[in-house]
Design an enzyme around this catalytic site. Structure first.
Site: not given
Ligand code: DHE
Length: 561
Positions: A49, A52-53, A103, A339, A381
């Site tokens: 959680c 996001c929160h 959500m 983000h 996103h």
């Molecule tokens: Fe991410 C990038 C935060 C959930 C896969 N994600 C990012 C970035 C942030 C972020 C701040 C940018 C980083 C950067 O460029 O420096 N992500 C978050 C969260 O806060 C969130 C919503 C919830 C959490 O609890 O983490 C979250 N993210 C996810 C997933 O559930 C994903 C889909 C699967 C996973 O592996 O966790 C996921 N996030 C990704 C990916 C990127 C990413 C693959 C980089 C994308 C790229 O092409 O560079």
């Protein structure tokens, strides 16, 4: 979970009591919880959680989850709310079934007991986790292979440019996959619920950040690439990058922490901590925020600067690393809830989603100023976004949306004379390409004629397992919507295998898509020929569990998307 049948009956009785108390009493109390229950709930909250929160539950991409909150608008009208006013059964339903506001449902992830436990937990005052000092960071630092003991040239025969570092989310590992042969060359242990990989400017080192704040440095030059240094930069983290400006290649690394809200600057080849900087401060609305988390970080190639995006405050920091003892930072106000984001094609501008504000902020890295704040459809996103030349509007950068059924195209400036005629469109939304909601990532490549977008968070199983592909010369409708799960040939089960994160090979001829299921489901990466859209290869292996993000070395090193 450790909640006995007896205690769950007791919990139901107490929950019923709490609902009626909430309905009748203006100051309802949180349902009682044992210390053991609180510990279990705290762990689930952190894992599921907090992203996001927020740890303090003040809300960002997700809503404020404090037991009680009140806010006053500009006309002095006061609104009150909070989890206590919702009550147990309503909260359980929201967590279980999700909301139209975006959500997702947790009834397939959490048991009924866990749903009930979490509903109780968020009616209690949030626990404030401990701080994490420079000394803590230093104490966690480990060099596994000293620089002097590392190879001085590439010791393996791999085509490293076309390697992919693949997040194996639920095992806390990355798979290093050879893009030419599609063979898994190493599986490397990294941090918990590992998040992203970024490449050093030279392409030699891979930096991998886990959600538990563990940063791992992988040396691709070793005969069998492996971890050479590690450090824990905080308790909860998402972002990392390195210094990419000429003269500083591979010199420093920077990692951003969600909790505590701070970033850490380290030596690039050892991860030795050099500086910890807090991001607590004022939002763009002028209110103090105790938890401004570090979201995306990127390295400018036109100045010795990192762009550090602070989620809750909406402040974009340009951190000048040319003299880290006397650190200079430019603070650019944009919009709250920053983000993820990426560069435009010229790499002069960085475009970042202020996702819960429904805006894209663009920073000019040459002038160090905000170039534009563009209104978009709900919850943009972009991942890194996608750059291409639109037949009607010239150079554009694309973002998908979690909360809307479009891919937004924003016109970006160009210094090339041939694009001067498109100037009037710059920083305007020039087209909303029809897609479906629940998109996480869009991607194209300078050599490609296609735009790919997933719909991994769509509530429809078939759409979540599919991706759409458009022809860049005609974006009126997708040329094809591909069911990646069907193409994989994996056995069908009840689980949704979300088709997520299209990533190109170094030469732009292939697109790799992950099929992301649960920890016990068979996973795969399906590789498509970008020209014909035919399947080229299905990569599947019992060791490759929950693949999500894939980072091609060359494309990540050079910010190609
Ligand atoms: Fe991410 C990038 C935060 C959930 C896969 N994600 C990012 C970035 C942030 C972020 C701040 C940018 C980083 C950067 O460029 O420096 N992500 C978050 C969260 O806060 C969130 C919503 C919830 C959490 O609890 O983490 C979250 N993210 C996810 C997933 O559930 C994903 C889909 C699967 C996973 O592996 O966790 C996921 N996030 C990704 C990916 C990127 C990413 C693959 C980089 C994308 C790229 O092409 O560079």
């Amino acid at each position: 979970m450790n909640v006995s049948r007896l205690s769950s009956v007791a919990a139901m009785v107490l929950a019923t009591f709490a609902i009626s108390a909430a309905a009748q009493n203006k100051n309802p109390e949180a349902p009682p919880m044992t210390t053991g229950e609180k510990e279990i709930a705290k762990k689930i909250y952190f894992e599921r959680c907090a992203g996001c929160h927020g740890v303090l539950r003040k809300g960002a991409t997700g809503k404020n989850l404090e037991p009680h909150w009140s806010k006053t608008d500009k006309d002095d009208n006061k609104t009150e709310g909070g989890m206590l006013s919702l009550g147990q059964s309503r909260i359980e339903k929201i967590i279980g079934y999700g909301t139209d506001g975006g959500m997702v449902n947790f009834d397939d992830i959490l048991t009924r007991d866990e749903l009930s436990l979490m509903a109780k937990y968020i009616q209690h005052t949030p626990d404030v986790p401990p701080e994490y000092s420079f000394k803590d960071t230093m104490d966690s630092w480990k060099v596994i292979v000293a620089v002097k003991d590392r190879p001085t040239r590439q010791m393996n025969k791999f085509n490293l440019k076309n390697f992919f570092s693949v997040t194996l989310r639920d095992t806390g590992e990355v798979a290093l996959i050879d893009g030419d042969t599609k063979e898994i060359r190493s599986i490397v242990k990294t941090g918990y619920a590992v998040h992203i990989s970024r490449m050093s400017k030279s392409g030699r080192y891979v930096y991998v950040i886990g959600r538990d704040g563990r940063l791992s440095l992988i040396d691709l030059w070793m005969e069998k690439p492996g971890v050479v240094a590690e450090v824990k930069i905080g308790f909860d983290a998402r972002s990392v990058d390195t210094s990419k400006f000429k003269g500083f290649e591979d010199t420093y690394a920077i990692a951003g922490s969600y909790w505590p809200p701070q970033y850490v600057i380290m030596d690039g080849d050892t991860l030795k901590p050099r500086k910890v900087v807090s991001t607590r401060g004022m939002t763009v609305d002028g209110e103090y925020h105790p938890e401004p988390r570090v979201a995306s970080i990127v390295a400018s190639e036109i100045k010795p600067e990192w762009v550090v995006n602070i989620k809750e405050t909406g402040q974009i920091l340009l951190v000048d690393y040319s003299d880290i003892e006397n650190l200079k930072t430019t603070t650019i106000g944009s919009a709250k809830f920053l983000h993820d984001g990426g560069f435009d094609a010229s790499k002069r501008y960085f475009l970042v989603a202020a996702n819960a504000s429904n805006k894209i902020a663009a920073v000019d890295l040459k002038t160090g100023k905000l170039a534009a704040l563009v209104d978009t459809a709900k919850i943009p996103h972009p991942g890194r976004g996608a750059n291409f030349v639109h037949p009607q509007f010239g150079p554009v950068w694309a973002t998908g949306h979690l909360g809307a059924d479009v891919v937004t195209l924003i016109s970006t400036p160009s210094e090339e004379a041939k694009y001067a005629k498109y100037k009037a469109f710059n920083w305007k939304v020039v087209q909303e390409v029809k897609h479906v909601p629940g998109n996480l990532f869009v991607k194209t490549h300078p050599t490609s004629k296609h735009l790919w977008a997933d719909s991994a968070q769509n509530s429809d199983k078939e759409l979540a397992e599919s991706v759409s592909v458009w022809n860049l010369s005609d974006l009126s409708k997708p040329v094809r919507t591909i069911n990646v799960f069907k193409d994989s040939g994996l056995p069908a089960t009840k689980a949704t295998r979300r088709a997520v994160h299209p990533e190109y090979s170094a030469d732009g001829t292939e697109v790799w898509i992950s099929l992301w299921g649960g920890k016990t489901d068979q996973s795969a990466i399906v590789v498509y020929d970008d020209k014909t859209l035919a399947v080229k290869k299905v990569i599947t292996d019992p060791k490759m569990i929950t693949p999500t993000g894939k980072f091609n070395v060359y494309n990540t090193q050079h910010d190609i998307y």
